[in-house]
Design a protein around this motif. Structure first.
Motif, PDB file in Angstrom:
ATOM      1  N   HIS A 103     -16.726 -58.780  43.297  1.00 22.15           N
ATOM      2  CA  HIS A 103     -16.633 -60.210  43.592  1.00 22.15           C
ATOM      3  C   HIS A 103     -17.412 -60.474  44.872  1.00 22.15           C
ATOM      4  O   HIS A 103     -17.182 -59.817  45.901  1.00 22.15           O
ATOM      5  CB  HIS A 103     -15.197 -60.665  43.766  1.00 22.15           C
ATOM      6  CG  HIS A 103     -15.082 -62.120  44.126  1.00 22.15           C
ATOM      7  ND1 HIS A 103     -15.419 -63.122  43.253  1.00 22.15           N
ATOM      8  CD2 HIS A 103     -14.693 -62.729  45.278  1.00 22.15           C
ATOM      9  CE1 HIS A 103     -15.236 -64.298  43.829  1.00 22.15           C
ATOM     10  NE2 HIS A 103     -14.794 -64.083  45.066  1.00 22.15           N
ATOM     11  N   SER A 138     -18.541 -63.325  47.721  1.00 19.63           N
ATOM     12  CA  SER A 138     -18.182 -64.643  48.252  1.00 19.63           C
ATOM     13  C   SER A 138     -18.925 -64.897  49.552  1.00 19.63           C
ATOM     14  O   SER A 138     -19.376 -63.968  50.223  1.00 19.63           O
ATOM     15  CB  SER A 138     -16.667 -64.743  48.466  1.00 19.63           C
ATOM     16  OG  SER A 138     -16.223 -63.795  49.413  1.00 19.63           O
ATOM     17  N   SER A 184     -18.096 -66.823  44.504  1.00 21.86           N
ATOM     18  CA  SER A 184     -17.325 -67.961  44.986  1.00 21.86           C
ATOM     19  C   SER A 184     -17.746 -68.330  46.402  1.00 21.86           C
ATOM     20  O   SER A 184     -18.491 -67.588  47.064  1.00 21.86           O
ATOM     21  CB  SER A 184     -15.821 -67.644  44.964  1.00 21.86           C
ATOM     22  OG  SER A 184     -15.505 -66.639  45.917  1.00 21.86           O
ATOM     23  N   ASN A 185     -17.270 -69.495  46.854  1.00 24.03           N
ATOM     24  CA  ASN A 185     -17.479 -69.966  48.229  1.00 24.03           C
ATOM     25  C   ASN A 185     -18.945 -69.963  48.637  1.00 24.03           C
ATOM     26  O   ASN A 185     -19.312 -69.523  49.726  1.00 24.03           O
ATOM     27  CB  ASN A 185     -16.661 -69.136  49.219  1.00 24.03           C
ATOM     28  CG  ASN A 185     -15.170 -69.270  49.005  1.00 24.03           C
ATOM     29  OD1 ASN A 185     -14.700 -70.298  48.517  1.00 24.03           O
ATOM     30  ND2 ASN A 185     -14.422 -68.238  49.356  1.00 24.03           N
TER      31      ASN A 185
END
Length: 554
Positions: free
Chosen positions: A517, A519, A543-544
């Motif tokens: 993941h 981010s 993400s982010n």
């Protein structure tokens, strides 16, 4: 499409090449290992009984032991023997050219009479402070030793506060019935009203110019000493003895040079407040080998002063070899920080075992410390049953809860302060041949936005843990040949606001839900090459603000 793939391959090649060039440069610059100068003593030997000492556990032998030490030092040095017996004593002051030899079946037991320990200007957690006199101390000495196979007991239970949640109901009832006082919340026991008063006094013991011991008498009982402290001494040997039950830290060499610690057994109760094993602070040329630690706080710890006091002192801990040691309970097996404001460099840690330490390799600091920690070489460490992280770098030491955010709404990003002398640095670590069976998390990095954790190589590592790897604010990190089996597999690896991260030959366990993941908008150049991904259900998520271009898997 072919040109695009070629472009990606070139990026991968250049990224990996640059990372490996940096690692090779670090290896090439590895300094020569230090040669630690050793002690040497005349053959003259005196026994403390020759000066009126009595080993009955009741007679106070402070005067006899100190007279013996002074006498043989004035004759040019030699060995002071503590023979079989139970020797009650107050503070012992070492002198030049003296070897205090505690024979097997001998116990040096320090008195629980606090009046025996005078208040002196000392040092506490890296800053100047008034404390009770250390049970064993020496300053500006040369050629000193404590040897033998006996026991040195600091009687620390008389000094330490105890938290309710660290004891069973029956233990707590027995402790409270023994005397002392309990705080209003009923959560902490203190040995006296003076001790409780000190706990509720801000910066107790930290004085200002012109203050004297009289200014601190109302909180005297709170100002617990470290058991054994040598300050600005040269050529020191600690060998063979058991050192245990300290009021605070067990062993604290401060601004010393040429220190050898060998075959010690260092113990404190697991619940002992500030019950560190060995804190090496602003020392140069140190060997710690073949010793065993089972303590209430960090086991083997490197320090160099706190905040401005440490920076003003400007004495890094450097040229240290730590090898063939075993650590049982402790907040960390091998630790650097958090008081590392004078820096630390040229440290080798090898062939050690950590069994049940809260964290294995623990490197901690925070904003305001300053200091540079670099050139740390760690090899062949085995860990079992680690409740926390096996390998931890944390530049937010002491933070409770999530990272602070600027503003009060949404996902506002915290304001990034400028880099100053108060900004700490962790850089240039090589960590190899690590085996971990049981940990909450395998690897955790948490750097600062203004100063990432950087230039770290981790190679040939086998980890069985609940969680995998998390890298936050890190840069120039190489992880090679990592075998990682985790109970939680979503994700196996999390990279946040980091760059130039390379995993090669990653071997995850079976049935991985999510491999990586990514981010954070600042994340870039995360490369996985040669990973075994046959059993992975999902390769990556983002993400982010993280870009999919930030991750390349080949």
């Amino acid at each position: 499409m072919i040109k695009k793939q070629q472009h990606i391959n070139i990026i991968i090649y250049i990224t990996i090449l640059m990372m490996w060039m940096g690692v090779c440069a670090l290896k090439a610059q590895e300094p020569a290992r230090p040669v630690i100068q050793q002690v040497s003593f005349p053959k003259d030997t005196l026994r403390i009984t020759e000066f009126g000492a009595k080993g009955d556990g009741q007679y106070l032998n402070t005067e006899a032991i100190n007279k013996a030490i002074t006498t043989i030092s004035e004759k040019g040095g030699g060995v002071i023997v503590v023979p079989e017996g139970l020797w009650l004593t107050g503070p012992i002051e070492m002198k030049n050219n003296v070897n205090l030899h505690v024979q097997r079946d001998a116990i040096l037991l320090f008195t629980d009479d606090f009046d025996t320990y005078k208040l002196v200007e000392s040092n506490w957690e890296g800053e100047p402070a008034w404390r009770n006199q250390n049970p064993i101390s020496g300053k500006n000495l040369e050629n000193i030793a404590i040897t033998g196979a006996g026991v040195i007991d600091g009687n620390g239970g008389a000094w330490r506060m105890v938290k309710r949640d660290k004891m069973t109901d029956s233990q707590w009832k027995k402790l409270v019935a023994s005397g002392g006082v309990v705080d209003e919340a009923g959560k902490i026991w203190y040995p006296s009203e003076s001790s409780l008063r000190g706990a509720t006094t801000q910066n107790a013991g930290k004085g200002h110019a012109g203050q004297t011991a009289a200014d601190f008498m109302d909180v005297k009982d709170f100002l617990r000493p470290n058991l054994l402290v040598f300050t600005s001494c040269k050529r020191i040997l600690l060998e063979g003895v058991t050192i245990l039950n300290s009021p605070a830290w067990n062993i604290h060499p401060l601004m010393c040079e040429d220190l050898t610690v060998r075959n010690l057994n260092v113990r404190n109760p697991w619940y002992g407040q500030n019950g560190d094993g060995l804190d090496i602070e602003s020392c140069k040329n140190v060997l710690v080998e073949n010793s065993t630690f089972d303590v209430g706080d960090d086991a083997i710890c490197i320090k160099s002063g706190r905040d401005k006091s440490g920076r003003d002192r400007g004495m890094p801990t450097e040229n240290v070899i730590i090898r063939n040691n075993i650590v049982y309970h402790g907040h960390g097996g091998f630790v650097i920080g958090s008081e590392m404001s004078g820096g630390a460099k040229n440290i080798w840690v090898e062939d050690c075992s950590f069994l049940g330490t809260d964290i294995g390799l623990r490197f901690k600091t925070t904003r305001g410390r300053g200091g540079v920690v670099e050139n740390i070489f760690i090899n062949n460490i085995n860990m079992v049953g680690i409740p926390g992280e096996a390998i931890l770098f944390d530049m937010y030491y002491g933070l409770k809860g999530p990272l602070p955010k600027a503003g009060g709404q949404g996902d506002a990003v915290a304001e990034i302060p400028p880099v100053t002398e108060e900004t700490p640095r962790f850089q240039n670590f090589v960590i190899r041949d690590i085996n971990v069976n049981g940990a909450e998390k395998g690897v955790f990095f948490r750097g600062l936005p203004e100063m990432s954790i950087k230039n770290i190589m981790i190679e040939r590592v086998n980890i069985v843990a609940k969680k995998g790897v998390e890298l936050i604010e890190a840069s120039n990190i190489v992880v090679k040949d990592l075998t990682l089996k985790t109970a939680e597999t979503d994700p196996l690896i999390h990279v946040d606001n980091s760059k130039n991260i390379v995993f090669t030959d990653l071997k995850p366990g079976d049935d991985i839900d999510l491999l990586v993941h990514v981010s954070g908008a600042q994340t870039e150049k995360v490369v996985l090459t040669g990973a075994k991904i046959e059993g992975v259900k999902e390769i990556s998520t983002f993400s982010n603000g993280a870009s999919k271009k930030a991750l390349v898997i080949k």
